[in-house]
Design an enzyme around this catalytic site. Structure first.
Site, short mmCIF file in Angstrom:
data_model
loop_
_atom_site.label_atom_id
_atom_site.label_comp_id
_atom_site.label_asym_id
_atom_site.label_seq_id
_atom_site.Cartn_x
_atom_site.Cartn_y
_atom_site.Cartn_z
N ASP A 130 -14.86 3.13 7.45
CA ASP A 130 -13.83 4.01 6.89
C ASP A 130 -14.36 4.77 5.69
O ASP A 130 -14.04 5.95 5.50
CB ASP A 130 -12.58 3.23 6.49
CG ASP A 130 -11.52 4.18 5.91
OD1 ASP A 130 -11.01 5.02 6.68
OD2 ASP A 130 -11.27 4.11 4.70
N LYS B 85 -8.22 -1.13 6.46
CA LYS B 85 -8.52 -1.70 5.14
C LYS B 85 -7.54 -2.82 4.78
O LYS B 85 -7.91 -3.86 4.26
CB LYS B 85 -8.49 -0.60 4.07
CG LYS B 85 -9.71 0.33 4.18
CD LYS B 85 -9.65 1.48 3.21
CE LYS B 85 -8.69 2.54 3.63
NZ LYS B 85 -8.80 3.84 2.99
N ARG C 177 -14.17 13.20 6.76
CA ARG C 177 -12.89 13.88 7.05
C ARG C 177 -12.46 14.75 5.88
O ARG C 177 -11.90 15.83 6.07
CB ARG C 177 -11.80 12.83 7.34
CG ARG C 177 -11.97 12.16 8.71
CD ARG C 177 -11.05 10.94 8.85
NE ARG C 177 -9.67 11.26 8.56
CZ ARG C 177 -8.80 10.41 8.03
NH1 ARG C 177 -9.16 9.18 7.72
NH2 ARG C 177 -7.56 10.78 7.82
N HIS D 20 0.84 -1.19 0.00
CA HIS D 20 0.00 0.00 0.00
C HIS D 20 0.88 1.24 0.00
O HIS D 20 1.86 1.31 0.72
CB HIS D 20 -0.89 0.03 1.25
CG HIS D 20 -1.77 1.24 1.28
ND1 HIS D 20 -2.97 1.28 0.61
CD2 HIS D 20 -1.60 2.45 1.86
CE1 HIS D 20 -3.51 2.48 0.79
NE2 HIS D 20 -2.70 3.20 1.54
N SER E 87 -7.15 4.36 9.28
CA SER E 87 -7.91 4.25 8.04
C SER E 87 -7.21 3.28 7.08
O SER E 87 -7.82 2.35 6.54
CB SER E 87 -8.02 5.65 7.40
OG SER E 87 -8.40 5.58 6.07
N1 URA Z 1 -5.48 7.10 2.63
C1 URA Z 1 -6.44 6.45 3.33
O1 URA Z 1 -6.87 5.37 2.94
N2 URA Z 1 -6.87 7.00 4.46
C2 URA Z 1 -6.42 8.17 4.95
O2 URA Z 1 -6.86 8.61 5.99
C3 URA Z 1 -5.44 8.85 4.20
C4 URA Z 1 -4.98 8.28 3.06
#
Ligand code: URA
Length: 432
Positions: free
Chosen positions: A163, A189, A170, A84, A185
């Site tokens: 999320d 995931k 957000r 990621h 966050s």
């Molecule tokens: N990417 C995400 O998935 N979440 C965040 O809060 C910031 C970047």
């Protein structure tokens, strides 16, 4: 009964909330029992007062429990790896890393997102390949990782719905750039998607969330900690995002560059990043090798053509045509000339990202359409010498007026000086 006002007040006053309180808040928000305005106020309180390690862990757990989870390792009987990136300009790393890792015999399963703003999303890049399908069911996803060794699909709505809702909130309440909220966050995931080993890539610089190496290290440490607490093997690379990665910025242009890199003819900085990420992924896999051996095997897969073969198998498995000649092309391609001779001392990632966005390569709102063929190719990067009038970059535009605007924008992203003040590679640090 959740007393959200009470939890907001306690967080505002700097108290540490219990695991149960955070779980109630997140569950209540996901179910619509805690309204957006209270959740936004809580996020703002977190901005000013922070979260402890325990609270961040509780938040991540609560987010994971808001939806379904996958156990890829159990489904495949192998250790599955994932990567990621926190998002950057020209970041097509997953497109190159997946096939190389798969060619080395390690299953790679990844769920990705779309791009918003100046950073492009992996799914948007993949959708520039004619026929490529990003929406697979979980069963098909698992089957493809088992049979082809590689799948990259769109994040399903069933994973971490909290999320999805929280990130959208957000985004419009100035509460995105809060380290524990970013860490929970991203990691909720990644953990819900079920890979056993994860290489994270935190971008640092003007085109990234994290502007300084110090801030990036804090985020990296929190994410590595969250993964370890869940028994996953996690390594975090900290990499340069002060200039775009590689040369290409724009969806089809990036797919082409990723395929060229897999075949051994990519730009040096992008190749370096890809091989570093592969080395660490292979070291975390069940091959039982270290990163140096991982790097050697990744280089061999590129050199012997097996990585390119894995790329083609993967693209076909998801319905796409791997022939680079069928990728979308912009009709109007123009050079951006250097105003005078010198050395490129700066190439602003953010400015190039915005120029690509204005050309139509990205979206400003979630519902914007993307023009897959357009973008910018940075022929000169930091440290390169240029002659006056020599091409710094090419803009790939849909029409003459967007080309002219992009030429001016790209030209101002470059600073040409006498000599580079300091040089460093793309990999800045590793947090394990
Ligand atoms: N990417 C995400 O998935 N979440 C965040 O809060 C910031 C970047």
């Amino acid at each position: 009964m959740i007393r959200a006002a009470d939890l907001i007040e306690r967080k505002r006053n700097g108290a540490e909330l219990s695991e149960g309180e955070i779980a109630d808040l997140i569950l209540g928000f996901t179910l619509g029992e805690v309204p957006d305005y209270q959740m936004a106020a809580w996020c703002m309180a977190v901005y000013f007062k922070g979260l402890s390690g325990r609270e961040t862990h509780s938040l991540t757990d609560a987010m994971i429990r808001s939806g379904e989870t996958l156990d890829l390792g159990k489904a495949l009987g192998r250790r599955v790896v994932d990567k990621h990136s926190t998002g950057g300009v020209g970041d097509k790393t997953s497109l190159a890393v997946g096939p190389i890792v798969a060619a080395c015999g390690v299953p790679f399963g990844k769920m990705s997102g779309r791009g918003l703003g100046h950073t492009g999303g992996t799914l948007d890049k993949l959708e520039s390949i004619p026929g490529f399908r990003v929406e697979l069911t979980i069963d098909k996803f698992v089957q493809q990782v088992r049979e082809v060794g590689l799948a990259i699909i769109s994040q399903t709505g069933d994973l971490v719905p909290a999320d999805k809702k929280l990130y959208a909130l957000r985004d419009v309440t100035a509460t995105v750039d809060i380290v524990p909220l970013i860490a929970s966050s991203i990691m909720s995931k990644k953990l819900a998607a079920g890979a056993d080993a994860i290489v994270l890539d935190v971008k640092v610089g003007d085109g990234a969330f994290m502007k300084t190496l110090e801030d990036a290290r804090v985020l990296a440490e929190q994410m590595v900690d969250l993964g370890r607490r869940k028994g996953r093997r996690v390594v975090c690379l900290l990499t340069d995002m002060d200039q775009p990665i590689g040369a290409a910025v724009g969806n089809a242009l990036e797919v082409r560059e990723a395929a060229e890199t897999i075949a051994g003819s990519g730009p040096p900085d992008f190749t370096e990043l890809v091989l570093d990420a592969c080395a660490h992924l292979l070291a975390l896999s069940d091959l039982d090798i270290d990163a140096a051996e991982g790097r050697r095997r990744a280089e061999a897969a590129v050199a012997d053509g097996s990585a390119s073969a894995a790329y083609e198998r993967w693209i076909r498995a998801q319905g796409g045509d791997p022939d680079l000649a069928v990728l979308a092309r912009a009709p109007d391609v123009r050079e951006v000339p250097a105003p005078h001779a010198g050395v490129v001392v700066r190439l602003g990632a953010l400015a190039i990202g915005h120029a690509a966005l204005e050309l139509g390569a990205g979206r400003r709102t979630k519902d914007d359409d993307i023009d897959h063929g357009v973008g910018v190719v940075c022929r000169k990067k930091r440290g390169d010498a240029v002659a006056g009038g020599e091409a710094l970059a090419d803009v790939h535009a849909h029409d003459e007026s967007s080309a002219s605007a992009a030429i001016a924008a790209v030209q101002s992203a470059y600073a040409i000086g006498d000599q580079l003040p300091h040089a460093h590679g793309i990999l800045l640090d590793v947090v394990e």
